[in-house]
Design an enzyme around this catalytic site. Structure first.
Site, PDB file in Angstrom:
ATOM      1  CG  HIS A 193      -4.014  -3.291   2.520  1.00 10.25           C
ATOM      2  ND1 HIS A 193      -3.023  -2.956   3.412  1.00 10.25           N
ATOM      3  CD2 HIS A 193      -4.607  -2.135   2.156  1.00 10.25           C
ATOM      4  CE1 HIS A 193      -3.017  -1.645   3.597  1.00 10.25           C
ATOM      5  NE2 HIS A 193      -3.963  -1.123   2.840  1.00 10.25           N
ATOM      6  CB  CYS A 247      -0.983  -0.018   1.167  1.00  9.49           C
ATOM      7  SG  CYS A 247      -2.329   1.186   0.954  1.00  9.49           S
ATOM      8  CD  GLU A 262      -2.192  -6.140   4.864  1.00 12.54           C
ATOM      9  OE1 GLU A 262      -2.388  -4.957   5.182  1.00 12.54           O
ATOM     10  OE2 GLU A 262      -1.617  -6.479   3.805  1.00 12.54           O
TER      11      GLU A 262
END
Length: 211
Positions: A192, A83, A194
């Site tokens: 992202h 990001c 994650e």
């Protein structure tokens, strides 16, 4: 095969806990750190980032993060930006009329997307090259989770003559923008991983597996 050691750079910005958990699920040994020796010795370094470009650069410089990144890359040691951790790798960012110098690993400017709705928040597909390492094994309609209003929208690094060209992945929200870059030891994603469920987990496994 022994587990890879991954350092998650702590400079006051980023989803450290969720990123650490996601990386640990790949089987890597993960250490959240701002210690230069630990960050330089790790098999891989992850640079997270959320918020404003300027604030992230201030935090990064406060811990000497730009030097850690530069030193690792000079030695061919892998780095992954996420990001705003991707955005700060470019020469500069422009937000609300404020221009901030980035790490300068790639030429170019991170600027506001020209889109009817901002931030670009939610799931989106990407256009990845067929020889991508990060996206290996993932279908073209795979979606990843984005939260951002700014991005690099032009790739300005000249095409190399004797080494493999960078692998560029694009997405679109109002305009096309760089969703990911794989450039030698330096990789980054605007989304992202994650927060991207199974798709993000697969991407992180691919990166850790390449270390």
């Amino acid at each position: 095969m022994s587990a890879k050691n991954v350092a998650l750079l702590d400079y006051g910005s980023g989803n450290l806990h969720s990123a650490a958990r996601a990386l640990a699920r790949t089987g890597a040994n993960v250490e959240v750190t701002s210690d230069h020796k630990v960050a330089l010795a790790a098999d891989g370094l992850v640079v997270p980032g959320v918020g404003a470009f300027d604030a992230c650069m201030k935090g990064l410089r406060a811990v000497g993060g730009e030097k850690i990144i530069g030193t690792r890359l000079a030695g061919g040691r892998p780095v992954l930006g996420i990001c705003v951790g991707m955005q700060v790798l470019f020469e500069r960012g422009v937000e609300h009329g404020v221009e901030t110098e980035g790490c300068g690993e790639w030429p170019g400017t991170v600027a506001r997307l020209d889109a009817p709705v901002l931030p670009h928040m939610g799931w989106n597909t990407v256009e990845a090259p067929v020889d991508s390492v990060l996206f290996s094994g993932l279908d073209a309609d795979t979606r990843f989770y984005f939260v951002h209003s700014y991005a690099a929208q032009v790739w300005e690094l000249p095409e190399p003559e004797r080494i493999a060209p960078p692998k560029l992945t694009w997405a679109e929200h109002g305009v096309k923008f760089l969703a990911a870059v794989e450039n030698g030891p330096l990789s980054a994603t605007q989304f992202h991983p994650e927060k991207s469920g199974d798709a993000g987990a697969a991407l992180l496994r691919n990166w850790v597996g390449s270390l």
